[in-house]
Design a protein around this motif. Structure first.
Motif, PDB file in Angstrom:
ATOM      1  N   LEU A   1       0.827  -1.207   0.000  1.00 31.49           N
ATOM      2  CA  LEU A   1       0.000   0.000   0.000  1.00 31.49           C
ATOM      3  C   LEU A   1       0.861   1.257   0.000  1.00 31.49           C
ATOM      4  O   LEU A   1       0.584   2.198  -0.742  1.00 31.49           O
ATOM      5  N   PHE A   2       1.922   1.258   0.801  1.00 33.56           N
ATOM      6  CA  PHE A   2       2.791   2.437   0.832  1.00 33.56           C
ATOM      7  C   PHE A   2       3.416   2.706  -0.532  1.00 33.56           C
ATOM      8  O   PHE A   2       3.605   3.852  -0.927  1.00 33.56           O
ATOM      9  N   LEU A   3       3.693   1.627  -1.275  1.00 36.13           N
ATOM     10  CA  LEU A   3       4.261   1.802  -2.613  1.00 36.13           C
ATOM     11  C   LEU A   3       3.271   2.476  -3.565  1.00 36.13           C
ATOM     12  O   LEU A   3       3.672   3.034  -4.573  1.00 36.13           O
TER      13      LEU A   3
ATOM     14  N   ASP B   1       2.642  14.077   2.274  1.00 31.30           N
ATOM     15  CA  ASP B   1       3.377  13.947   3.531  1.00 31.30           C
ATOM     16  C   ASP B   1       2.873  12.729   4.311  1.00 31.30           C
ATOM     17  O   ASP B   1       1.865  12.127   3.958  1.00 31.30           O
ATOM     18  N   ARG B   2       3.557  12.365   5.365  1.00 31.79           N
ATOM     19  CA  ARG B   2       3.231  11.132   6.089  1.00 31.79           C
ATOM     20  C   ARG B   2       1.835  11.151   6.684  1.00 31.79           C
ATOM     21  O   ARG B   2       1.133  10.145   6.642  1.00 31.79           O
ATOM     22  N   ALA B   3       1.423  12.302   7.226  1.00 30.85           N
ATOM     23  CA  ALA B   3       0.088  12.383   7.825  1.00 30.85           C
ATOM     24  C   ALA B   3      -0.966  12.137   6.757  1.00 30.85           C
ATOM     25  O   ALA B   3      -1.952  11.425   6.983  1.00 30.85           O
TER      26      ALA B   3
ATOM     27  N   ILE C   1      -0.507  10.439   3.956  1.00 32.39           N
ATOM     28  CA  ILE C   1      -0.437   9.032   3.554  1.00 32.39           C
ATOM     29  C   ILE C   1      -1.206   8.156   4.543  1.00 32.39           C
ATOM     30  O   ILE C   1      -1.970   7.275   4.156  1.00 32.39           O
ATOM     31  N   ARG C   2      -1.036   8.407   5.837  1.00 34.55           N
ATOM     32  CA  ARG C   2      -1.787   7.647   6.848  1.00 34.55           C
ATOM     33  C   ARG C   2      -3.286   7.823   6.667  1.00 34.55           C
ATOM     34  O   ARG C   2      -4.045   6.866   6.739  1.00 34.55           O
ATOM     35  N   ALA C   3      -3.705   9.061   6.437  1.00 32.30           N
ATOM     36  CA  ALA C   3      -5.133   9.327   6.253  1.00 32.30           C
ATOM     37  C   ALA C   3      -5.643   8.601   5.010  1.00 32.30           C
ATOM     38  O   ALA C   3      -6.718   7.988   5.033  1.00 32.30           O
ATOM     39  N   ASP C   4      -4.845   8.625   3.939  1.00 31.56           N
ATOM     40  CA  ASP C   4      -5.255   7.959   2.696  1.00 31.56           C
ATOM     41  C   ASP C   4      -5.368   6.453   2.906  1.00 31.56           C
ATOM     42  O   ASP C   4      -6.306   5.816   2.426  1.00 31.56           O
ATOM     43  N   ILE C   5      -4.401   5.877   3.619  1.00 25.05           N
ATOM     44  CA  ILE C   5      -4.423   4.425   3.834  1.00 25.05           C
ATOM     45  C   ILE C   5      -5.598   4.052   4.737  1.00 25.05           C
ATOM     46  O   ILE C   5      -6.280   3.054   4.496  1.00 25.05           O
ATOM     47  N   ASP C   6      -5.892   4.877   5.733  1.00 29.95           N
ATOM     48  CA  ASP C   6      -7.067   4.606   6.573  1.00 29.95           C
ATOM     49  C   ASP C   6      -8.343   4.596   5.739  1.00 29.95           C
ATOM     50  O   ASP C   6      -9.217   3.757   5.939  1.00 29.95           O
ATOM     51  N   GLU C   7      -8.428   5.536   4.813  1.00 32.48           N
ATOM     52  CA  GLU C   7      -9.612   5.632   3.958  1.00 32.48           C
ATOM     53  C   GLU C   7      -9.753   4.369   3.099  1.00 32.48           C
ATOM     54  O   GLU C   7     -10.840   3.815   2.936  1.00 32.48           O
ATOM     55  N   VAL C   8      -8.620   3.897   2.574  1.00 35.55           N
ATOM     56  CA  VAL C   8      -8.620   2.687   1.751  1.00 35.55           C
ATOM     57  C   VAL C   8      -8.986   1.451   2.587  1.00 35.55           C
ATOM     58  O   VAL C   8      -9.768   0.606   2.162  1.00 35.55           O
ATOM     59  N   LEU C   9      -8.449   1.374   3.812  1.00 36.75           N
ATOM     60  CA  LEU C   9      -8.726   0.212   4.664  1.00 36.75           C
ATOM     61  C   LEU C   9     -10.198   0.168   5.085  1.00 36.75           C
ATOM     62  O   LEU C   9     -10.722  -0.900   5.396  1.00 36.75           O
ATOM     63  N   ALA C  10     -10.860   1.329   5.071  1.00 37.48           N
ATOM     64  CA  ALA C  10     -12.289   1.346   5.386  1.00 37.48           C
ATOM     65  C   ALA C  10     -13.090   0.651   4.287  1.00 37.48           C
ATOM     66  O   ALA C  10     -14.114   0.030   4.542  1.00 37.48           O
TER      67      ALA C  10
ATOM     68  N   LEU D   1      -8.061  -6.146   4.287  1.00 36.59           N
ATOM     69  CA  LEU D   1      -6.646  -5.763   4.221  1.00 36.59           C
ATOM     70  C   LEU D   1      -6.154  -5.245   5.567  1.00 36.59           C
ATOM     71  O   LEU D   1      -4.966  -5.335   5.886  1.00 36.59           O
ATOM     72  N   ARG D   2      -7.064  -4.725   6.363  1.00 42.69           N
ATOM     73  CA  ARG D   2      -6.693  -4.289   7.714  1.00 42.69           C
ATOM     74  C   ARG D   2      -6.304  -5.511   8.553  1.00 42.69           C
ATOM     75  O   ARG D   2      -5.323  -5.499   9.282  1.00 42.69           O
ATOM     76  N   GLU D   3      -7.102  -6.591   8.385  1.00 43.92           N
ATOM     77  CA  GLU D   3      -6.794  -7.825   9.130  1.00 43.92           C
ATOM     78  C   GLU D   3      -5.483  -8.452   8.685  1.00 43.92           C
ATOM     79  O   GLU D   3      -4.806  -9.103   9.474  1.00 43.92           O
ATOM     80  N   ARG D   4      -5.153  -8.281   7.422  1.00 46.05           N
ATOM     81  CA  ARG D   4      -3.950  -8.922   6.884  1.00 46.05           C
ATOM     82  C   ARG D   4      -2.797  -7.942   6.709  1.00 46.05           C
ATOM     83  O   ARG D   4      -1.859  -8.214   5.976  1.00 46.05           O
ATOM     84  N   TYR D   5      -2.907  -6.807   7.409  1.00 47.07           N
ATOM     85  CA  TYR D   5      -2.010  -5.667   7.159  1.00 47.07           C
ATOM     86  C   TYR D   5      -0.525  -6.019   7.161  1.00 47.07           C
ATOM     87  O   TYR D   5       0.256  -5.513   6.373  1.00 47.07           O
ATOM     88  N   ASN D   6      -0.120  -6.912   8.078  1.00 44.11           N
ATOM     89  CA  ASN D   6       1.309  -7.227   8.180  1.00 44.11           C
ATOM     90  C   ASN D   6       1.681  -8.584   7.601  1.00 44.11           C
ATOM     91  O   ASN D   6       2.784  -9.086   7.828  1.00 44.11           O
ATOM     92  N   SER D   7       0.770  -9.184   6.821  1.00 45.26           N
ATOM     93  CA  SER D   7       1.084 -10.442   6.137  1.00 45.26           C
ATOM     94  C   SER D   7       1.769 -10.149   4.809  1.00 45.26           C
ATOM     95  O   SER D   7       1.426  -9.165   4.140  1.00 45.26           O
TER      96      SER D   7
HETATM   97  P1  ADP Z   1       4.732   3.707  10.135  1.00 44.11           P
HETATM   98  O1  ADP Z   1       5.107   2.325  10.468  1.00 44.11           O
HETATM   99  O2  ADP Z   1       5.369   4.219   8.889  1.00 44.11           O
HETATM  100  O3  ADP Z   1       4.798   4.661  11.293  1.00 44.11           O
HETATM  101  P2  ADP Z   1       2.079   2.640  10.185  1.00 44.11           P
HETATM  102  O4  ADP Z   1       2.201   1.424   9.354  1.00 44.11           O
HETATM  103  O5  ADP Z   1       2.108   2.517  11.654  1.00 44.11           O
HETATM  104  O6  ADP Z   1       3.151   3.696   9.721  1.00 44.11           O
HETATM  105  O7  ADP Z   1       0.707   3.387   9.825  1.00 44.11           O
HETATM  106  C1  ADP Z   1       0.321   3.765   8.500  1.00 44.11           C
HETATM  107  C2  ADP Z   1      -1.194   3.851   8.428  1.00 44.11           C
HETATM  108  O8  ADP Z   1      -1.755   2.528   8.398  1.00 44.11           O
HETATM  109  C3  ADP Z   1      -1.868   4.532   9.590  1.00 44.11           C
HETATM  110  O9  ADP Z   1      -2.959   5.276   9.074  1.00 44.11           O
HETATM  111  C4  ADP Z   1      -2.347   3.433  10.490  1.00 44.11           C
HETATM  112  O10 ADP Z   1      -3.517   3.803  11.168  1.00 44.11           O
HETATM  113  C5  ADP Z   1      -2.613   2.318   9.528  1.00 44.11           C
HETATM  114  N1  ADP Z   1      -2.281   1.013  10.120  1.00 44.11           N
HETATM  115  C6  ADP Z   1      -1.060   0.593  10.545  1.00 44.11           C
HETATM  116  N2  ADP Z   1      -1.077  -0.667  11.010  1.00 44.11           N
HETATM  117  C7  ADP Z   1      -2.356  -1.071  10.868  1.00 44.11           C
HETATM  118  C8  ADP Z   1      -3.036  -2.308  11.140  1.00 44.11           C
HETATM  119  N3  ADP Z   1      -2.433  -3.401  11.649  1.00 44.11           N
HETATM  120  N4  ADP Z   1      -4.338  -2.372  10.883  1.00 44.11           N
HETATM  121  C9  ADP Z   1      -4.956  -1.315  10.382  1.00 44.11           C
HETATM  122  N5  ADP Z   1      -4.400  -0.132  10.069  1.00 44.11           N
HETATM  123  C10 ADP Z   1      -3.110  -0.001  10.311  1.00 44.11           C
END
Ligand code: ADP
Ligand code: ADP
Length: 225
Positions: A97-99, A106-108, A110-119, A124-130
């Protein structure tokens, strides 16, 4: 928003697109349906700048793009999700997703955009770190679409999102397309069959042998149901 007129294309002497016209208006979800070999992927490749047309015009958001580079077309906001889920298997969902985010954010942001996508793609939120390679086919398809969404396109083109997926999984992918469209994303989606498009579609084109053989709008689609 997108207007294709009398588009023609060939591979050597094989004519693949034989004078196709179609349009996609803002906030529409348009389906381009047709059997294998109809010319659908060639059409998407041309619109994305990956294949040169031999004739016709393509206007996108007021600009002529028929002979522009893929980079320019992408920067204008026209993004393709190619068939076959081009994601990085060894990277995690988060890294994929970050790619997809643009470097100017900016980072804030990007976080907001990724939150919007995960909604829109809660799985993908459940599998975020897989690692993406461990996701199911449907999850990988959603990741590919989610990543494209982070480029904030004005029009997203998706090549066969249901390819190789079980019916229930296709329902999940289509539910995310519905939500994406409800948030205002304009979509042009390619599929081989009309099976599950009619309740979502603003417009359906059927392509066969390089030509559009049928064009139905929402009004005419509603007639039969
Ligand atoms: P960094 O590691 O670069 O500080 P994060 O990965 O912690 O950034 O966060 C990036 C964005 O993804 C944030 O908006 C955060 O809320 C969201 N996020 C991070 N980890 C998870 C997760 N396990 N489940 C859902 N959302 C996540
Ligand atoms: P679809 O996406 O509807 O399956 P394609 O656009 O892939 O159709 O193919 C349209 C036609 O162009 C077919 O006859 C196909 O065999 C041909 N074609 C597609 N790609 C190539 C290529 N790289 N070289 C030669 N012919 C191709």
């Amino acid at each position: 928003m997108l207007k294709v007129q009398d588009l023609k294309a060939a591979y050597g002497r094989v004519s693949a697109v034989k004078g196709v016209s179609l349009e996609v208006a803002e906030k529409e979800i348009v389906f381009l349906i047709g059997p294998n070999g109809a010319g659908k992927s060639t059409l998407l490749k041309i619109v994305s700048g990956l294949h040169r047309p031999s004739g016709g015009t393509i206007s996108f958001a007021g600009a002529e793009i028929a002979n522009q580079t893929p980079e320019t077309i992408c920067r204008r906001g026209l993004v393709l999700v190619p068939e076959g889920r081009h994601i990085f298997g060894t990277l995690t969902v988060a890294e994929n997703l970050f790619l997809g985010t643009t470097i100017r954010n900016d980072r804030a942001q990007i976080r907001a955009d990724i939150d919007e996508v995960l909604a829109i793609f809660p799985i993908l939120r459940e599998r975020y770190n897989s690692a993406a390679v461990y996701l199911s086919g449907g999850e990988q398809q959603q990741l590919a679409i989610a990543r494209a969404m982070l480029q904030k396109p004005r029009l997203m083109m998706i090549d066969e999102p249901s390819l190789g997926l079980a019916p229930l999984v296709i329902d999940q992918v289509y539910e995310s397309l519905r939500q994406l469209n409800a948030k205002g994303m304009t979509l042009l989606v390619i599929e081989q069959s009309t099976a599950r498009v009619t309740d979502l579609a603003s417009r359906v084109y059927v392509m066969r042998n390089g030509k559009i053989v049928l064009h139905e709008t929402k009004a005419s689609l509603g007639d039969g149901s």
